[in-house]
Motif scaffolding. Structure first.
Motif, PDB file in Angstrom:
ATOM      1  N   ALA A  90       0.807  -1.217   0.000  1.00  0.00           N
ATOM      2  CA  ALA A  90       0.000   0.000   0.000  1.00  0.00           C
ATOM      3  C   ALA A  90       0.842   1.270   0.000  1.00  0.00           C
ATOM      4  CB  ALA A  90      -0.962  -0.011   1.190  1.00  0.00           C
ATOM      5  N   PRO A  91       1.892   1.388   0.838  1.00  0.00           N
ATOM      6  CA  PRO A  91       2.683   2.620   0.809  1.00  0.00           C
ATOM      7  C   PRO A  91       3.316   2.890  -0.544  1.00  0.00           C
ATOM      8  CG  PRO A  91       3.116   1.391   2.819  1.00  0.00           C
ATOM      9  CD  PRO A  91       2.301   0.495   1.939  1.00  0.00           C
ATOM     10  N   VAL A  92       3.648   1.834  -1.289  1.00  0.00           N
ATOM     11  CA  VAL A  92       4.253   2.028  -2.610  1.00  0.00           C
ATOM     12  C   VAL A  92       3.208   2.544  -3.595  1.00  0.00           C
ATOM     13  CG1 VAL A  92       5.468   0.892  -4.506  1.00  0.00           C
ATOM     14  CG2 VAL A  92       5.912   0.199  -2.129  1.00  0.00           C
ATOM     15  N   LYS A  93       1.987   1.948  -3.537  1.00  0.00           N
ATOM     16  CA  LYS A  93       0.951   2.324  -4.499  1.00  0.00           C
ATOM     17  C   LYS A  93       0.315   3.678  -4.164  1.00  0.00           C
ATOM     18  CE  LYS A  93      -0.214  -2.525  -5.435  1.00  0.00           C
ATOM     19  NZ  LYS A  93      -1.269  -3.571  -5.354  1.00  0.00           N
ATOM     20  N   ASP A  94       0.096   3.900  -2.859  1.00  0.00           N
ATOM     21  CA  ASP A  94      -0.663   5.086  -2.461  1.00  0.00           C
ATOM     22  C   ASP A  94       0.212   6.249  -2.005  1.00  0.00           C
ATOM     23  OD1 ASP A  94      -2.849   3.474  -2.927  1.00  0.00           O
ATOM     24  OD2 ASP A  94      -2.976   2.826  -0.822  1.00  0.00           O
ATOM     25  N   GLY A  95       1.479   5.968  -1.706  1.00  0.00           N
ATOM     26  CA  GLY A  95       2.339   7.026  -1.182  1.00  0.00           C
ATOM     27  C   GLY A  95       2.687   8.055  -2.245  1.00  0.00           C
ATOM     28  N   VAL A  96       2.949   9.253  -1.793  1.00  0.00           N
ATOM     29  CA  VAL A  96       3.331  10.356  -2.674  1.00  0.00           C
ATOM     30  C   VAL A  96       4.714  10.835  -2.264  1.00  0.00           C
ATOM     31  CG1 VAL A  96       2.791  12.688  -3.454  1.00  0.00           C
ATOM     32  CG2 VAL A  96       0.946  11.054  -2.986  1.00  0.00           C
ATOM     33  N   ILE A  97       5.625  10.939  -3.222  1.00  0.00           N
ATOM     34  CA  ILE A  97       6.960  11.454  -2.932  1.00  0.00           C
ATOM     35  C   ILE A  97       6.859  12.966  -2.801  1.00  0.00           C
ATOM     36  CG2 ILE A  97       9.301  11.718  -3.821  1.00  0.00           C
ATOM     37  CD1 ILE A  97       9.005   9.064  -5.220  1.00  0.00           C
ATOM     38  N   THR A  98       7.114  13.451  -1.618  1.00  0.00           N
ATOM     39  CA  THR A  98       6.997  14.903  -1.370  1.00  0.00           C
ATOM     40  C   THR A  98       8.312  15.619  -1.542  1.00  0.00           C
ATOM     41  OG1 THR A  98       7.391  14.563   0.990  1.00  0.00           O
ATOM     42  CG2 THR A  98       5.100  14.499   0.243  1.00  0.00           C
ATOM     43  N   ASN A  99       9.413  14.904  -1.444  1.00  0.00           N
ATOM     44  CA  ASN A  99      10.705  15.584  -1.564  1.00  0.00           C
ATOM     45  C   ASN A  99      11.789  14.553  -1.841  1.00  0.00           C
ATOM     46  OD1 ASN A  99      12.637  17.728  -1.367  1.00  0.00           O
ATOM     47  ND2 ASN A  99      13.191  16.950   0.660  1.00  0.00           N
ATOM     48  N   MET A 100      12.731  14.886  -2.679  1.00  0.00           N
ATOM     49  CA  MET A 100      13.903  14.055  -2.911  1.00  0.00           C
ATOM     50  C   MET A 100      15.136  14.916  -2.684  1.00  0.00           C
ATOM     51  SD  MET A 100      12.912  11.792  -6.289  1.00  0.00           S
ATOM     52  CE  MET A 100      14.517  11.032  -6.259  1.00  0.00           C
ATOM     53  N   GLU A 101      16.032  14.402  -1.902  1.00  0.00           N
ATOM     54  CA  GLU A 101      17.242  15.155  -1.568  1.00  0.00           C
ATOM     55  C   GLU A 101      18.449  14.250  -1.768  1.00  0.00           C
ATOM     56  OE1 GLU A 101      18.965  17.934   2.092  1.00  0.00           O
ATOM     57  OE2 GLU A 101      16.964  17.034   2.180  1.00  0.00           O
ATOM     58  N   ALA A 102      19.446  14.738  -2.471  1.00  0.00           N
ATOM     59  CA  ALA A 102      20.628  13.942  -2.794  1.00  0.00           C
ATOM     60  C   ALA A 102      21.746  14.186  -1.786  1.00  0.00           C
ATOM     61  CB  ALA A 102      21.118  14.284  -4.198  1.00  0.00           C
ATOM     62  N   TYR A 103      22.415  13.094  -1.398  1.00  0.00           N
ATOM     63  CA  TYR A 103      23.569  13.180  -0.518  1.00  0.00           C
ATOM     64  C   TYR A 103      24.714  12.410  -1.165  1.00  0.00           C
ATOM     65  CZ  TYR A 103      20.733  14.878   3.405  1.00  0.00           C
ATOM     66  OH  TYR A 103      19.916  15.619   4.220  1.00  0.00           O
ATOM     67  N   ASN A 104      25.874  12.979  -1.151  1.00  0.00           N
ATOM     68  CA  ASN A 104      27.070  12.274  -1.609  1.00  0.00           C
ATOM     69  C   ASN A 104      27.882  11.832  -0.399  1.00  0.00           C
ATOM     70  OD1 ASN A 104      26.548  12.526  -4.313  1.00  0.00           O
ATOM     71  ND2 ASN A 104      27.762  14.374  -4.599  1.00  0.00           N
ATOM     72  N   THR A 105      28.116  10.533  -0.306  1.00  0.00           N
ATOM     73  CA  THR A 105      28.959   9.988   0.754  1.00  0.00           C
ATOM     74  C   THR A 105      30.231   9.470   0.096  1.00  0.00           C
ATOM     75  OG1 THR A 105      27.058   9.336   2.081  1.00  0.00           O
ATOM     76  CG2 THR A 105      29.150   8.274   2.583  1.00  0.00           C
ATOM     77  N   TYR A 106      31.379  10.024   0.481  1.00  0.00           N
ATOM     78  CA  TYR A 106      32.634   9.721  -0.196  1.00  0.00           C
ATOM     79  C   TYR A 106      33.440   8.698   0.589  1.00  0.00           C
ATOM     80  CZ  TYR A 106      31.411  14.057  -2.560  1.00  0.00           C
ATOM     81  OH  TYR A 106      30.751  15.029  -3.252  1.00  0.00           O
ATOM     82  N   ARG A 107      34.000   7.761  -0.130  1.00  0.00           N
ATOM     83  CA  ARG A 107      34.923   6.806   0.468  1.00  0.00           C
ATOM     84  C   ARG A 107      36.260   6.908  -0.243  1.00  0.00           C
ATOM     85  NH1 ARG A 107      34.111   0.394  -0.005  1.00  0.00           N
ATOM     86  NH2 ARG A 107      34.636   0.883  -2.163  1.00  0.00           N
TER      87      ARG A 107
END
Length: 355
Positions: A90-107
């Protein structure tokens, strides 16, 4: 009256535990070599020409990693939910993406691949193998060619040093080929266990096991009182020679820049990232111009430490990126080239039982 049987004193013959030092010849260039140990560590010779100096890596014009699309993030989230038997879709079908934020983690990963060489005196029963000691001078320990493995993979190779093989009498049996049997103290027989050495049974009848002798032949040496020498296998002589051990070792250090996204760093070990920079030289230069000062400082420190302890460093800088995905008040992570998902607080779970 009773018959008294006397057994010879029990001895415990093991022979010398190690070959005497006098058994081995003095070989020029291998004076520190000992038997049965790593006493012959051999530092590499001084190079005849200066070692190449590290050069800065190629200049990077763009250190940024493009973010994944919303469709990719949702598909990754859908596959994650479907892989869990107790997670509702249900969360996949009914959920709405409200924000996407990118993070770079460096190794930052620094690998140093180095070779070390040690020598030791070895021996084996002499069966007519070639004897080449004193025919000519043996090559130096660092002049002997060894087949190098794939770079940055541990390996070991054992090589018999040419012109060091000679024949010596076995030190364990003193060249006799046999050693006294420990079970019977070297006499070839033992007290009969049936009559306890009396020769007669309790009824007075003669013991049939030992035929009235009170003693029986030793089963370990078949009545001979001695056994084949375990060191020379009965050959009486040993071929002694120097073995060269060549060991390749990869030394690895990682540095991961902590980030404030909330994703546990341990998750990143399960995925791969986009490689941003790679450099391989006899000695490497710390990464230059990187936007994160923590990476720059870590690179300088690790390269300095490896140059102190290891001779041939190699380094690469790998980037692992992650995307933070929000659904209502719940946060999910999509990370790595494999688009792995972390969702510790998945909102719709159930309990399932397998019968």
């Amino acid at each position: 009256h009773g018959k008294t049987m006397f057994a010879p004193p029990v001895c415990d013959f093991h022979g010398p535990s190690a070959p005497p030092a006098s058994m081995f010849d003095t070989v020029p260039g291998y004076e520190g070599t000992v038997a049965g140990g790593e006493g012959g560590y051999l530092p590499p010779p001084m190079p005849s020409y200066p070692a190449p100096q590290p050069q800065p890596g190629p200049a990077q014009s763009n250190w940024n990693i493009p973010s994944i699309t919303e469709d990719t993030a949702r598909e990754a989230f859908s596959q994650y939910a479907s892989s869990k038997c107790c997670y509702s879709s249900a969360p996949v079908k009914d959920g709405v993406i409200t924000n996407m934020e990118a993070y770079n983690t460096y190794r930052y990963r620094l690998e140093t691949f180095n070779e070390s060489r040690t020598t030791e005196w070895s021996q084996q029963p002499y069966n007519g193998q070639p004897v080449d000691a004193y025919t000519q001078s043996p090559p130096g320990p660092w002049d002997i060619p060894a087949k190098a493995p794939t770079f940055f993979q541990d390996d070991k190779q054992v090589i018999k040093v040419p012109n060091t093989s000679s024949v010596k009498n076995c030190h364990t049996c003193l060249g006799m080929g046999r050693t006294p049997c420990n079970e019977c103290a070297g006499v070839g027989n033992k007290i009969c266990w049936v009559c306890n050495g009396a020769g007669n049974r309790s009824s007075g009848d003669r013991c049939h096991h030992c035929q009235g002798r009170g003693r029986v032949n030793c089963s370990h040496c078949h009545g001979q009182g001695s056994r084949e020498c375990k060191t020379c296998k009965g050959k009486r002589q040993l071929l002694v020679f120097i073995n060269l051990k060549v060991i390749w070792t990869n030394n690895l250090d990682d540095y991961i820049v902590e980030q404030s996204s909330g994703l546990h760093v341990v998750n990143l070990s399960k995925v791969s990232g986009q490689e941003m920079f790679r450099d391989a030289q006899y000695m490497v230069y710390p990464v230059m111009g990187f936007p994160d000062s923590n990476v720059v400082r870590a690179a300088e420190r690790l390269v300095r430490e490896h140059q102190t302890f290891f001779p041939t460093p190699h380094d690469s800088n790998n980037n692992k990126y992650l995307i933070m995905l929000e659904d209502y008040s719940h946060i999910y992570f999509v990370y790595g080239n494999e688009f792995k998902v972390s969702a510790d607080n998945y909102p719709a779970t159930c309990c399932c039982t397998v019968m």
